[in-house]
Motif scaffolding. Structure first.
Motif, PDB file in Angstrom:
ATOM      1  N   ALA A  27     -18.041 -31.485  92.235  1.00 50.91           N
ATOM      2  CA  ALA A  27     -19.389 -31.160  92.684  1.00 50.91           C
ATOM      3  C   ALA A  27     -19.610 -31.555  94.136  1.00 50.91           C
ATOM      4  O   ALA A  27     -20.295 -30.873  94.878  1.00 50.91           O
ATOM      5  CB  ALA A  27     -20.412 -31.852  91.796  1.00 50.91           C
ATOM      6  N   TYR A  28     -19.028 -32.661  94.564  1.00 52.52           N
ATOM      7  CA  TYR A  28     -19.296 -33.163  95.904  1.00 52.52           C
ATOM      8  C   TYR A  28     -18.114 -33.004  96.841  1.00 52.52           C
ATOM      9  O   TYR A  28     -18.073 -33.590  97.896  1.00 52.52           O
ATOM     10  CB  TYR A  28     -19.774 -34.613  95.840  1.00 52.52           C
ATOM     11  CG  TYR A  28     -21.036 -34.737  95.055  1.00 52.52           C
ATOM     12  CD1 TYR A  28     -22.180 -34.071  95.458  1.00 52.52           C
ATOM     13  CD2 TYR A  28     -21.070 -35.457  93.878  1.00 52.52           C
ATOM     14  CE1 TYR A  28     -23.335 -34.133  94.727  1.00 52.52           C
ATOM     15  CE2 TYR A  28     -22.233 -35.528  93.139  1.00 52.52           C
ATOM     16  CZ  TYR A  28     -23.365 -34.870  93.568  1.00 52.52           C
ATOM     17  OH  TYR A  28     -24.506 -34.931  92.844  1.00 52.52           O
ATOM     18  N   GLY A  29     -17.152 -32.222  96.464  1.00 52.70           N
ATOM     19  CA  GLY A  29     -16.064 -31.841  97.363  1.00 52.70           C
ATOM     20  C   GLY A  29     -15.124 -32.966  97.714  1.00 52.70           C
ATOM     21  O   GLY A  29     -15.278 -33.618  98.730  1.00 52.70           O
ATOM     22  N   ALA A  30     -14.112 -33.187  96.916  1.00 52.82           N
ATOM     23  CA  ALA A  30     -13.123 -34.222  97.193  1.00 52.82           C
ATOM     24  C   ALA A  30     -12.112 -33.732  98.225  1.00 52.82           C
ATOM     25  O   ALA A  30     -11.073 -34.318  98.405  1.00 52.82           O
ATOM     26  CB  ALA A  30     -12.402 -34.614  95.905  1.00 52.82           C
ATOM     27  N   SER A  31     -12.450 -32.672  98.930  1.00 48.04           N
ATOM     28  CA  SER A  31     -11.521 -32.093  99.895  1.00 48.04           C
ATOM     29  C   SER A  31     -11.648 -32.725 101.271  1.00 48.04           C
ATOM     30  O   SER A  31     -11.272 -32.113 102.255  1.00 48.04           O
ATOM     31  CB  SER A  31     -11.760 -30.589  99.985  1.00 48.04           C
ATOM     32  OG  SER A  31     -13.075 -30.362 100.461  1.00 48.04           O
ATOM     33  N   GLY A  32     -12.212 -33.918 101.374  1.00 51.46           N
ATOM     34  CA  GLY A  32     -12.267 -34.610 102.651  1.00 51.46           C
ATOM     35  C   GLY A  32     -13.647 -34.699 103.254  1.00 51.46           C
ATOM     36  O   GLY A  32     -13.773 -35.059 104.414  1.00 51.46           O
ATOM     37  N   ALA A  33     -14.698 -34.351 102.533  1.00 55.48           N
ATOM     38  CA  ALA A  33     -16.049 -34.492 103.052  1.00 55.48           C
ATOM     39  C   ALA A  33     -16.353 -35.969 103.247  1.00 55.48           C
ATOM     40  O   ALA A  33     -15.897 -36.812 102.485  1.00 55.48           O
ATOM     41  CB  ALA A  33     -17.045 -33.873 102.082  1.00 55.48           C
ATOM     42  N   ASP A  34     -17.122 -36.280 104.268  1.00 50.37           N
ATOM     43  CA  ASP A  34     -17.414 -37.684 104.522  1.00 50.37           C
ATOM     44  C   ASP A  34     -18.433 -38.227 103.522  1.00 50.37           C
ATOM     45  O   ASP A  34     -19.103 -37.479 102.819  1.00 50.37           O
ATOM     46  CB  ASP A  34     -17.861 -37.893 105.970  1.00 50.37           C
ATOM     47  CG  ASP A  34     -19.186 -37.229 106.281  1.00 50.37           C
ATOM     48  OD1 ASP A  34     -19.701 -36.493 105.432  1.00 50.37           O
ATOM     49  OD2 ASP A  34     -19.699 -37.460 107.391  1.00 50.37           O
ATOM     50  N   PHE A  35     -18.537 -39.547 103.473  1.00 44.91           N
ATOM     51  CA  PHE A  35     -19.376 -40.213 102.486  1.00 44.91           C
ATOM     52  C   PHE A  35     -20.847 -39.869 102.687  1.00 44.91           C
ATOM     53  O   PHE A  35     -21.581 -39.682 101.721  1.00 44.91           O
ATOM     54  CB  PHE A  35     -19.158 -41.726 102.567  1.00 44.91           C
ATOM     55  CG  PHE A  35     -19.960 -42.502 101.563  1.00 44.91           C
ATOM     56  CD1 PHE A  35     -19.651 -42.441 100.222  1.00 44.91           C
ATOM     57  CD2 PHE A  35     -21.030 -43.276 101.968  1.00 44.91           C
ATOM     58  CE1 PHE A  35     -20.387 -43.143  99.292  1.00 44.91           C
ATOM     59  CE2 PHE A  35     -21.772 -43.980 101.053  1.00 44.91           C
ATOM     60  CZ  PHE A  35     -21.457 -43.920  99.706  1.00 44.91           C
ATOM     61  N   THR A  37     -22.189 -37.130 103.819  1.00 48.15           N
ATOM     62  CA  THR A  37     -22.467 -35.793 103.306  1.00 48.15           C
ATOM     63  C   THR A  37     -22.545 -35.811 101.785  1.00 48.15           C
ATOM     64  O   THR A  37     -23.441 -35.204 101.198  1.00 48.15           O
ATOM     65  CB  THR A  37     -21.377 -34.808 103.759  1.00 48.15           C
ATOM     66  OG1 THR A  37     -21.298 -34.833 105.183  1.00 48.15           O
ATOM     67  CG2 THR A  37     -21.668 -33.401 103.282  1.00 48.15           C
ATOM     68  N   ALA A  38     -21.626 -36.512 101.163  1.00 47.92           N
ATOM     69  CA  ALA A  38     -21.633 -36.594  99.703  1.00 47.92           C
ATOM     70  C   ALA A  38     -22.885 -37.298  99.204  1.00 47.92           C
ATOM     71  O   ALA A  38     -23.492 -36.881  98.214  1.00 47.92           O
ATOM     72  CB  ALA A  38     -20.391 -37.325  99.210  1.00 47.92           C
ATOM     73  N   LEU A  39     -23.291 -38.349  99.900  1.00 50.52           N
ATOM     74  CA  LEU A  39     -24.483 -39.093  99.504  1.00 50.52           C
ATOM     75  C   LEU A  39     -25.739 -38.251  99.676  1.00 50.52           C
ATOM     76  O   LEU A  39     -26.616 -38.246  98.804  1.00 50.52           O
ATOM     77  CB  LEU A  39     -24.581 -40.386 100.312  1.00 50.52           C
ATOM     78  CG  LEU A  39     -25.496 -41.463  99.774  1.00 50.52           C
ATOM     79  CD1 LEU A  39     -25.107 -41.850  98.364  1.00 50.52           C
ATOM     80  CD2 LEU A  39     -25.451 -42.678 100.676  1.00 50.52           C
ATOM     81  N   SER A  40     -25.834 -37.515 100.784  1.00 47.03           N
ATOM     82  CA  SER A  40     -27.011 -36.667 100.990  1.00 47.03           C
ATOM     83  C   SER A  40     -27.048 -35.531  99.981  1.00 47.03           C
ATOM     84  O   SER A  40     -28.126 -35.141  99.511  1.00 47.03           O
ATOM     85  CB  SER A  40     -27.051 -36.140 102.423  1.00 47.03           C
ATOM     86  OG  SER A  40     -25.985 -35.259 102.648  1.00 47.03           O
ATOM     87  N   GLN A  41     -25.884 -34.993  99.615  1.00 48.72           N
ATOM     88  CA  GLN A  41     -25.832 -33.942  98.599  1.00 48.72           C
ATOM     89  C   GLN A  41     -26.262 -34.492  97.238  1.00 48.72           C
ATOM     90  O   GLN A  41     -26.993 -33.827  96.501  1.00 48.72           O
ATOM     91  CB  GLN A  41     -24.424 -33.349  98.506  1.00 48.72           C
ATOM     92  CG  GLN A  41     -24.287 -32.231  97.495  1.00 48.72           C
ATOM     93  CD  GLN A  41     -25.103 -31.008  97.851  1.00 48.72           C
ATOM     94  OE1 GLN A  41     -25.215 -30.661  99.013  1.00 48.72           O
ATOM     95  NE2 GLN A  41     -25.675 -30.374  96.854  1.00 48.72           N
ATOM     96  N   ALA A  42     -25.837 -35.697  96.917  1.00 51.91           N
ATOM     97  CA  ALA A  42     -26.246 -36.314  95.650  1.00 51.91           C
ATOM     98  C   ALA A  42     -27.749 -36.548  95.626  1.00 51.91           C
ATOM     99  O   ALA A  42     -28.405 -36.333  94.599  1.00 51.91           O
ATOM    100  CB  ALA A  42     -25.501 -37.623  95.449  1.00 51.91           C
ATOM    101  N   ALA A  43     -28.323 -36.971  96.753  1.00 53.87           N
ATOM    102  CA  ALA A  43     -29.767 -37.192  96.834  1.00 53.87           C
ATOM    103  C   ALA A  43     -30.521 -35.870  96.687  1.00 53.87           C
ATOM    104  O   ALA A  43     -31.545 -35.802  96.001  1.00 53.87           O
ATOM    105  CB  ALA A  43     -30.120 -37.867  98.151  1.00 53.87           C
ATOM    106  N   ALA A  44     -30.012 -34.821  97.312  1.00 53.99           N
ATOM    107  CA  ALA A  44     -30.653 -33.509  97.196  1.00 53.99           C
ATOM    108  C   ALA A  44     -30.589 -33.005  95.757  1.00 53.99           C
ATOM    109  O   ALA A  44     -31.565 -32.434  95.248  1.00 53.99           O
ATOM    110  CB  ALA A  44     -29.989 -32.518  98.138  1.00 53.99           C
ATOM    111  N   ASP A  45     -29.459 -33.217  95.093  1.00 52.19           N
ATOM    112  CA  ASP A  45     -29.327 -32.808  93.695  1.00 52.19           C
ATOM    113  C   ASP A  45     -30.286 -33.584  92.797  1.00 52.19           C
ATOM    114  O   ASP A  45     -30.869 -33.030  91.866  1.00 52.19           O
ATOM    115  CB  ASP A  45     -27.895 -33.000  93.210  1.00 52.19           C
ATOM    116  CG  ASP A  45     -26.927 -32.005  93.824  1.00 52.19           C
ATOM    117  OD1 ASP A  45     -27.387 -31.030  94.468  1.00 52.19           O
ATOM    118  OD2 ASP A  45     -25.704 -32.214  93.670  1.00 52.19           O
TER     119      ASP A  45
END
Length: 103
Positions: A27-35, A37-45
């Motif tokens: 869901a949050y892209g383990a393809s090298g996205a920075d932390f 970005t992943a945190l902001s995506q989790a907050a948006a979700d």
């Protein structure tokens, strides 16, 4: 520099990580996205989940949604809220640990 995302991605591709961690990585892209970005995506979700739960609850009161749908939406929102609180607590504890360190 420690790169936990890439090490997690290698475990993910080798199949040693399974279950919710695998779903979260997809869901949050383990393809090298920075932390960040992943945190902001989790907050948006999480925010979207809360909005959905509110809309389904209102639809349930108007008779347009079943009680099961309302309960599922509210439980998903509650789980996201508990996750956000746990992350906040970890960040606060990490900050407090940093402030106690001797320079």
């Amino acid at each position: 520099m420690i790169d936990p995302i890439s090490s997690f991605a290698s475990k993910l591709s080798s199949g040693t990580v399974d279950g919710p961690a695998r779903a979260g990585a997809k869901a949050y892209g383990a393809s090298g996205a920075d932390f960040g970005t992943a945190l902001s995506q989790a907050a948006a979700d999480a925010a979207q989940s809360l909005k959905t739960a509110e809309a389904v609850s209102i639809a349930g009161m108007e008779g347009r949604a079943s009680a099961q749908k309302v309960v599922e939406a509210v439980m998903a929102a509650e789980q996201n809220l508990q996750s956000a609180i746990a992350i906040r607590d970890k960040v606060v504890n990490a900050y407090l640990e940093l402030t106690r360190m001797a320079i």
